[in-house]
Design an enzyme around this catalytic site. Structure first.
Site, PDB file in Angstrom:
ATOM      1  N   ASP A  52      28.456  61.498  36.769  1.00 19.93           N
ATOM      2  CA  ASP A  52      29.392  62.124  37.709  1.00 19.93           C
ATOM      3  C   ASP A  52      30.790  61.604  37.431  1.00 19.93           C
ATOM      4  OD1 ASP A  52      27.120  63.115  38.920  1.00 19.93           O
ATOM      5  OD2 ASP A  52      27.290  61.881  40.728  1.00 19.93           O
ATOM      6  N   HIS A  56      33.806  65.312  40.794  1.00 26.27           N
ATOM      7  CA  HIS A  56      32.575  65.768  41.446  1.00 26.27           C
ATOM      8  C   HIS A  56      32.693  65.748  42.969  1.00 26.27           C
ATOM      9  CE1 HIS A  56      28.421  66.578  42.112  1.00 26.27           C
ATOM     10  NE2 HIS A  56      28.055  65.346  42.389  1.00 26.27           N
ATOM     11  N   HIS A 169      29.226  57.855  46.586  1.00 33.15           N
ATOM     12  CA  HIS A 169      30.070  58.679  45.720  1.00 33.15           C
ATOM     13  C   HIS A 169      31.543  58.528  46.106  1.00 33.15           C
ATOM     14  CE1 HIS A 169      26.321  60.695  44.571  1.00 33.15           C
ATOM     15  NE2 HIS A 169      26.981  61.293  43.590  1.00 33.15           N
ATOM     16  N   GLU A 181      23.161  59.212  37.063  1.00 33.59           N
ATOM     17  CA  GLU A 181      22.005  59.545  37.896  1.00 33.59           C
ATOM     18  C   GLU A 181      20.831  60.021  37.039  1.00 33.59           C
ATOM     19  OE1 GLU A 181      24.447  60.962  41.883  1.00 33.59           O
ATOM     20  OE2 GLU A 181      24.053  62.439  40.308  1.00 33.59           O
TER      21      GLU A 181
END
Length: 218
Positions: A52, A56, A169, A181
């Site tokens: 990410d 994102h 996040h 991830e």
């Protein structure tokens, strides 16, 4: 050199985050017909083992093609947190001892063992990291963390229910970091602090990319 592949195979129909584009592939050319084979591939930017980028979850954040690649190749610390239950929260007190001497720039990977459920409904009920874990790591100079789950935050059963709450996040990507991830095979890394490579495709202006994550011992 020893190598351990930490990536799930990318294949049609594989499990993805609820609501994400499905993975599909088809032949666009074949050896019998065309003299060469080419496949058409359809997938989301967060399919399989992936990274990410800040974009994102951060409006106006850096895209994946602007990530500092030196942050995604380096010494990794694998933190073992076994025997977790569905949706269990990993707090700083559970991992503090394994991270007491972590250095700035280290890539921290959390080994929960949940990757064994990949492809099943139970994979969505994975353990999560409390945001305090991310905050402590950021204070120590860690800018990249990875998990062997779908998400360091809680994954909803229905992603269309509204805006998601993604505190880990928000902390990591908000600090200009990155999150890896859907790692797997972390149990096969049986030496301390491996070298990790998790390089994304250079997808201009996009929010993430599949990676081929590999642990190495030189």
């Amino acid at each position: 050199m020893r190598l351990v592949d930490l990536s799930h195979p990318v294949e049609a129909g594989m499990q993805v985050f609820p609501g994400d584009p499905p993975v599909d592939s088809r032949l666009a050319a074949s050896v019998p017909r065309d003299g060469f084979q080419v496949a058409a591939l359809h997938l989301g930017t967060h399919s399989g083992t992936h990274v990410d980028a800040p974009l994102h979850t951060v409006d106006g954040g850096s895209p994946v093609d602007e990530l500092d690649l030196s942050r995604l190749v380096g010494t990794a610390r694998i933190v073992h947190v076994p025997d977790l239950q569905e949706h269990e929260v990993v707090r700083w007190e559970h991992v503090r001892a394994q991270l007491a001497d972590v250095r700035a720039g280290t890539i921290v990977l959390f080994r929960t063992g949940w990757s064994r459920h990949f492809g099943s409904p139970r994979y969505l009920a994975h353990p999560v990291l409390h945001v305090e874990v991310a905050e402590h790591l950021l204070s120590a100079g860690v800018r990249v963390l990875g998990v062997d789950t779908l998400n360091p935050d809680r994954t909803p059963d229905d992603a269309s229910a509204g805006p998601l709450e993604l505190p880990v996040h928000a902390a990591v990507l908000g600090a200009g970091g990155a999150i890896i991830e859907n790692l797997t095979n972390l149990h096969a890394v049986d030496w301390q602090d491996p070298l990790l490579s998790a390089l994304p495709l250079r997808l201009r202006g996009l929010d993430g990319s599949p990676v081929r994550a590999v642990a190495m011992q030189l």
